[in-house]
Design a protein around this motif. Sequence first.
Motif, PDB file in Angstrom:
ATOM      1  N   ALA A 198       2.541  -5.297  -4.954  1.00 68.46           N
ATOM      2  CA  ALA A 198       2.253  -4.034  -5.636  1.00 68.46           C
ATOM      3  C   ALA A 198       2.418  -4.140  -7.146  1.00 68.46           C
ATOM      4  CB  ALA A 198       3.164  -2.936  -5.082  1.00 68.46           C
ATOM      5  N   GLY A 199       2.846  -5.316  -7.638  1.00 65.14           N
ATOM      6  CA  GLY A 199       3.017  -5.512  -9.065  1.00 65.14           C
ATOM      7  C   GLY A 199       4.408  -5.176  -9.562  1.00 65.14           C
ATOM      8  N   ALA A 200       5.308  -4.811  -8.650  1.00 67.13           N
ATOM      9  CA  ALA A 200       6.653  -4.410  -9.037  1.00 67.13           C
ATOM     10  C   ALA A 200       7.556  -5.623  -9.227  1.00 67.13           C
ATOM     11  CB  ALA A 200       7.237  -3.477  -7.984  1.00 67.13           C
ATOM     12  N   THR A 201       8.724  -5.371  -9.792  1.00 65.86           N
ATOM     13  CA  THR A 201       9.775  -6.370  -9.938  1.00 65.86           C
ATOM     14  C   THR A 201      10.866  -6.072  -8.927  1.00 65.86           C
ATOM     15  OG1 THR A 201       9.368  -6.716 -12.300  1.00 65.86           O
ATOM     16  CG2 THR A 201      11.571  -7.258 -11.486  1.00 65.86           C
ATOM     17  N   VAL A 202      11.274  -7.086  -8.168  1.00 64.67           N
ATOM     18  CA  VAL A 202      12.338  -6.927  -7.177  1.00 64.67           C
ATOM     19  C   VAL A 202      13.696  -7.030  -7.862  1.00 64.67           C
ATOM     20  CG1 VAL A 202      13.451  -8.003  -5.173  1.00 64.67           C
ATOM     21  CG2 VAL A 202      10.952  -7.768  -5.242  1.00 64.67           C
ATOM     22  N   VAL A 203      14.613  -6.145  -7.475  1.00 70.01           N
ATOM     23  CA  VAL A 203      15.995  -6.207  -7.943  1.00 70.01           C
ATOM     24  C   VAL A 203      16.881  -6.453  -6.725  1.00 70.01           C
ATOM     25  CG1 VAL A 203      17.851  -5.028  -9.183  1.00 70.01           C
ATOM     26  CG2 VAL A 203      15.453  -4.551  -9.774  1.00 70.01           C
ATOM     27  N   ASN A 204      17.497  -7.615  -6.673  1.00 68.61           N
ATOM     28  CA  ASN A 204      18.383  -7.942  -5.552  1.00 68.61           C
ATOM     29  C   ASN A 204      19.735  -7.263  -5.740  1.00 68.61           C
ATOM     30  OD1 ASN A 204      17.130  -9.488  -3.559  1.00 68.61           O
ATOM     31  ND2 ASN A 204      17.268 -11.352  -4.773  1.00 68.61           N
ATOM     32  N   LEU A 205      20.202  -6.568  -4.701  1.00 74.13           N
ATOM     33  CA  LEU A 205      21.453  -5.822  -4.759  1.00 74.13           C
ATOM     34  C   LEU A 205      22.301  -6.175  -3.549  1.00 74.13           C
ATOM     35  CD1 LEU A 205      19.654  -2.524  -5.690  1.00 74.13           C
ATOM     36  CD2 LEU A 205      21.150  -3.788  -7.235  1.00 74.13           C
ATOM     37  N   SER A 206      23.534  -6.536  -3.805  1.00 69.56           N
ATOM     38  CA  SER A 206      24.403  -6.986  -2.724  1.00 69.56           C
ATOM     39  C   SER A 206      24.811  -5.841  -1.806  1.00 69.56           C
ATOM     40  CB  SER A 206      25.663  -7.626  -3.307  1.00 69.56           C
ATOM     41  OG  SER A 206      26.635  -7.816  -2.300  1.00 69.56           O
ATOM     42  N   PRO A 207      24.701  -6.011  -0.487  1.00 73.22           N
ATOM     43  CA  PRO A 207      25.207  -5.002   0.450  1.00 73.22           C
ATOM     44  C   PRO A 207      26.724  -4.818   0.375  1.00 73.22           C
ATOM     45  CG  PRO A 207      23.654  -6.463   1.552  1.00 73.22           C
ATOM     46  CD  PRO A 207      23.959  -7.072   0.213  1.00 73.22           C
ATOM     47  N   LEU A 208      27.416  -5.690  -0.351  1.00 71.37           N
ATOM     48  CA  LEU A 208      28.855  -5.571  -0.520  1.00 71.37           C
ATOM     49  C   LEU A 208      29.223  -4.633  -1.672  1.00 71.37           C
ATOM     50  CD1 LEU A 208      29.849  -9.342  -0.186  1.00 71.37           C
ATOM     51  CD2 LEU A 208      29.872  -7.600   1.608  1.00 71.37           C
ATOM     52  N   TYR A 209      28.237  -4.190  -2.451  1.00 67.04           N
ATOM     53  CA  TYR A 209      28.531  -3.369  -3.618  1.00 67.04           C
ATOM     54  C   TYR A 209      29.136  -2.021  -3.248  1.00 67.04           C
ATOM     55  CZ  TYR A 209      25.961  -6.323  -6.949  1.00 67.04           C
ATOM     56  OH  TYR A 209      25.539  -7.351  -7.755  1.00 67.04           O
ATOM     57  N   THR A 210      30.029  -1.565  -4.117  1.00 61.46           N
ATOM     58  CA  THR A 210      30.532  -0.193  -4.026  1.00 61.46           C
ATOM     59  C   THR A 210      29.504   0.737  -4.672  1.00 61.46           C
ATOM     60  OG1 THR A 210      31.634  -0.330  -6.163  1.00 61.46           O
ATOM     61  CG2 THR A 210      32.906  -1.041  -4.229  1.00 61.46           C
TER      62      THR A 210
ATOM     63  N   ARG B 184      -3.202   1.347   6.418  1.00 56.75           N
ATOM     64  CA  ARG B 184      -4.028   0.210   6.819  1.00 56.75           C
ATOM     65  C   ARG B 184      -3.804  -1.030   5.948  1.00 56.75           C
ATOM     66  NH1 ARG B 184     -10.091   2.251   7.818  1.00 56.75           N
ATOM     67  NH2 ARG B 184      -9.897   2.900   5.636  1.00 56.75           N
ATOM     68  N   GLY B 185      -2.908  -0.932   5.007  1.00 53.98           N
ATOM     69  CA  GLY B 185      -2.635  -2.096   4.160  1.00 53.98           C
ATOM     70  C   GLY B 185      -3.814  -2.506   3.314  1.00 53.98           C
ATOM     71  N   ASP B 186      -4.581  -1.542   2.846  1.00 51.33           N
ATOM     72  CA  ASP B 186      -5.833  -1.860   2.173  1.00 51.33           C
ATOM     73  C   ASP B 186      -5.771  -1.771   0.650  1.00 51.33           C
ATOM     74  OD1 ASP B 186      -5.470   0.861   2.164  1.00 51.33           O
ATOM     75  OD2 ASP B 186      -7.372   1.353   3.128  1.00 51.33           O
ATOM     76  N   ALA B 187      -4.611  -1.514   0.085  1.00 47.60           N
ATOM     77  CA  ALA B 187      -4.520  -1.501  -1.382  1.00 47.60           C
ATOM     78  C   ALA B 187      -4.665  -2.928  -1.899  1.00 47.60           C
ATOM     79  CB  ALA B 187      -3.189  -0.912  -1.825  1.00 47.60           C
ATOM     80  N   PRO B 188      -5.530  -3.156  -2.867  1.00 44.86           N
ATOM     81  CA  PRO B 188      -5.700  -4.527  -3.383  1.00 44.86           C
ATOM     82  C   PRO B 188      -4.458  -4.972  -4.145  1.00 44.86           C
ATOM     83  CG  PRO B 188      -6.912  -2.971  -4.743  1.00 44.86           C
ATOM     84  CD  PRO B 188      -6.393  -2.190  -3.565  1.00 44.86           C
ATOM     85  N   PRO B 189      -4.184  -6.276  -4.140  1.00 45.70           N
ATOM     86  CA  PRO B 189      -3.028  -6.758  -4.913  1.00 45.70           C
ATOM     87  C   PRO B 189      -3.250  -6.518  -6.396  1.00 45.70           C
ATOM     88  CG  PRO B 189      -4.371  -8.597  -4.142  1.00 45.70           C
ATOM     89  CD  PRO B 189      -4.911  -7.372  -3.477  1.00 45.70           C
ATOM     90  N   VAL B 190      -2.168  -6.254  -7.094  1.00 45.28           N
ATOM     91  CA  VAL B 190      -2.220  -6.020  -8.534  1.00 45.28           C
ATOM     92  C   VAL B 190      -2.310  -7.366  -9.254  1.00 45.28           C
ATOM     93  CG1 VAL B 190      -0.906  -5.104 -10.492  1.00 45.28           C
ATOM     94  CG2 VAL B 190      -0.926  -3.875  -8.309  1.00 45.28           C
TER      95      VAL B 190
ATOM     96  N   THR C 265       0.833  -1.205   0.000  1.00 47.86           N
ATOM     97  CA  THR C 265       0.000   0.000   0.000  1.00 47.86           C
ATOM     98  C   THR C 265       0.867   1.254   0.000  1.00 47.86           C
ATOM     99  OG1 THR C 265      -1.787  -1.152   1.171  1.00 47.86           O
ATOM    100  CG2 THR C 265      -1.795   1.258   1.267  1.00 47.86           C
ATOM    101  N   GLY C 266       1.920   1.261   0.823  1.00 51.02           N
ATOM    102  CA  GLY C 266       2.822   2.412   0.856  1.00 51.02           C
ATOM    103  C   GLY C 266       3.492   2.647  -0.483  1.00 51.02           C
ATOM    104  N   LEU C 267       3.925   1.586  -1.149  1.00 55.61           N
ATOM    105  CA  LEU C 267       4.546   1.731  -2.465  1.00 55.61           C
ATOM    106  C   LEU C 267       3.542   2.272  -3.481  1.00 55.61           C
ATOM    107  CD1 LEU C 267       6.716  -1.531  -2.680  1.00 55.61           C
ATOM    108  CD2 LEU C 267       7.542   0.819  -2.426  1.00 55.61           C
ATOM    109  N   ALA C 268       2.308   1.764  -3.436  1.00 52.99           N
ATOM    110  CA  ALA C 268       1.289   2.262  -4.362  1.00 52.99           C
ATOM    111  C   ALA C 268       1.046   3.762  -4.161  1.00 52.99           C
ATOM    112  CB  ALA C 268      -0.013   1.479  -4.183  1.00 52.99           C
ATOM    113  N   ARG C 269       1.087   4.213  -2.920  1.00 52.80           N
ATOM    114  CA  ARG C 269       0.836   5.631  -2.625  1.00 52.80           C
ATOM    115  C   ARG C 269       1.944   6.547  -3.113  1.00 52.80           C
ATOM    116  NH1 ARG C 269      -1.867   5.593   3.502  1.00 52.80           N
ATOM    117  NH2 ARG C 269      -3.825   4.572   2.877  1.00 52.80           N
TER     118      ARG C 269
END
Length: 565
Positions: free
Chosen positions: A97-109, A193-199, A64-68
């Motif tokens: 939210a319908g987004a694509t996750v991008v995994n990023l290493s905490p070791l990155y410069t 309130r976490g009320d945004a419906p799933p995409v 919901t927060g991302l959608a907002r």
Amino acid sequence: MTDEEAWRSAYRHPVPWGTDYPPMSMVDLFGRSAERHAVRPAIDFMGRRYDYGQLADAVRRVATGLARIGVGKGDRVGLFLPNVPHYLAAYHGALRAGATVVNLSPLYTVDELCHQIEDSGTRVLFTLNAAQLLPTALAVLDKSALERVIVGSIAGVLPPVKSLLYRWFKRAETAPRPDDARVTAFSRLIDNRGDAPPVAIDPERDIALLQYTGGTTGVPKGAMLTHANVAANARQVSDLDPHREATDRILGVLPLFHVFANTCVMNRTIATGGEMVLLPRFDARQALAAITRTRPTALPGVPTMYQALLDHPALAGTDFSSLRVCISGGAPLNAELKQRWEAATGSVLVEGYGLSESSGVLSVNPYEGAQKAGTIGQPLPATILRLVDKEDPARDAPPGQPGEIVARGPQVMAGYWNRPDTDGTTFATDAQGNRWLRTGDVGTIDADGFVAIVDRLKDMIAVGGFKVFPSQIEAILYRHPAVREALVIGMPDAYRGEVPRAYVTLADDAAPGIDGAALMAWLNPQLGKHERVDAVVVRDTLPKTMIGKLSRKDLLIEVRAAASS
């Protein structure tokens, strides 16, 4: 009986090879498990526990927060996080939210992170207020097209007493969140309130995860893993465990940003309704204490991790009686280490194999019954591995000869992000028009379907489960005015499997006093921890091919011959 019928009749995993995995979205996989197991513990983080109902609430609030803030279908959301509860909420919230996750290493410069942010088109980045993370994320915010950074609090997810102690005594390990409209507190993002419906999600078309990898060329590329790919691999791995309906508690010391842990720690455990004991990073003493405290039933890891645990003085006082199986991946597992671990802990240590391009796992030795040491086991259910000619992937390998391993299955990626030109070298097509993922590894397959890797076509170096690309280290070396030529190869290392080593020739006008030690001192601070070389060797010449190209292959032959003489 055909060869294929023979190995299928010898299949040793607890579900039939022909098990079907209908396309499913990760939103549905998580939602069904959370609904079914709402009061079961989902996470143990440093002694603070969250059940599935609480995790599901956090996921809905993140979505919901991302959608907002305008994140919608197909947008890329980056996770620059260690193993903390925020990771699970952000990962599954972004997917909802319908987004694509991008995994990023905490070791990155900063530069490495900028490259993947730009290449993926990541708009929003989740991180923590850790001194090792937040300054890097903020630098990337200024240097790239990244639009927003969401900052979680470490102390906020600890048990009350530990949280208070952390705030008092670990202040130096935190970084202040700046007063910047582009920077949002995680707590503020989820203040809804976490009320945004799933995409709505099309499991076979929509990309759940961009997992960056070297692929088969050594150039980092984003493997496009669909919802169906990731959900299938989670269920496949879950089905490997003959005790999956019993108590399921997994120790998560592998980093969740790595595809191995993403599937084998997080998603497969969610699929079973099990509990994840998360540690923010691997520390042998802390991991051994967590084993005694939480009594996990499974422990996925890389060989260097098992070696570190065996070498720690606290091993003798650790209660391993709850452990049923430990799964080794990321690098070859030597027989001596397997035997030592099993003798010391009483648990089974099995070796498996997979790639970022296959959502994590393609094959593994059976958890129970006869295994074959020195192999990567049998294919997962619904997965086929075969051998093709090392020179021409359109042909089968000659009978009885090693060949390049190619794979088909519901977990195999759709392709590389924005790299359709690579499909011709990434996939092999058979006479029926089926696409097979080329692994770049050379192997053999015995009559029972057990696969052994005997060589690899790639130049990548396997350092403690991480893939290091020689060309990237070489590119940095070439920035030094004294370096004329550079080659980086992997050298055997008892602890990490391999370690990068650089070989260079110097320019004619190189300043006096420039030697290998000086170059290493200049180079390593510019590299991630797993990329750092153990030496820079200055030579008069480096081997070249007939057309004058530097030859990494010939250098490896020279170095190995010298080491064995």
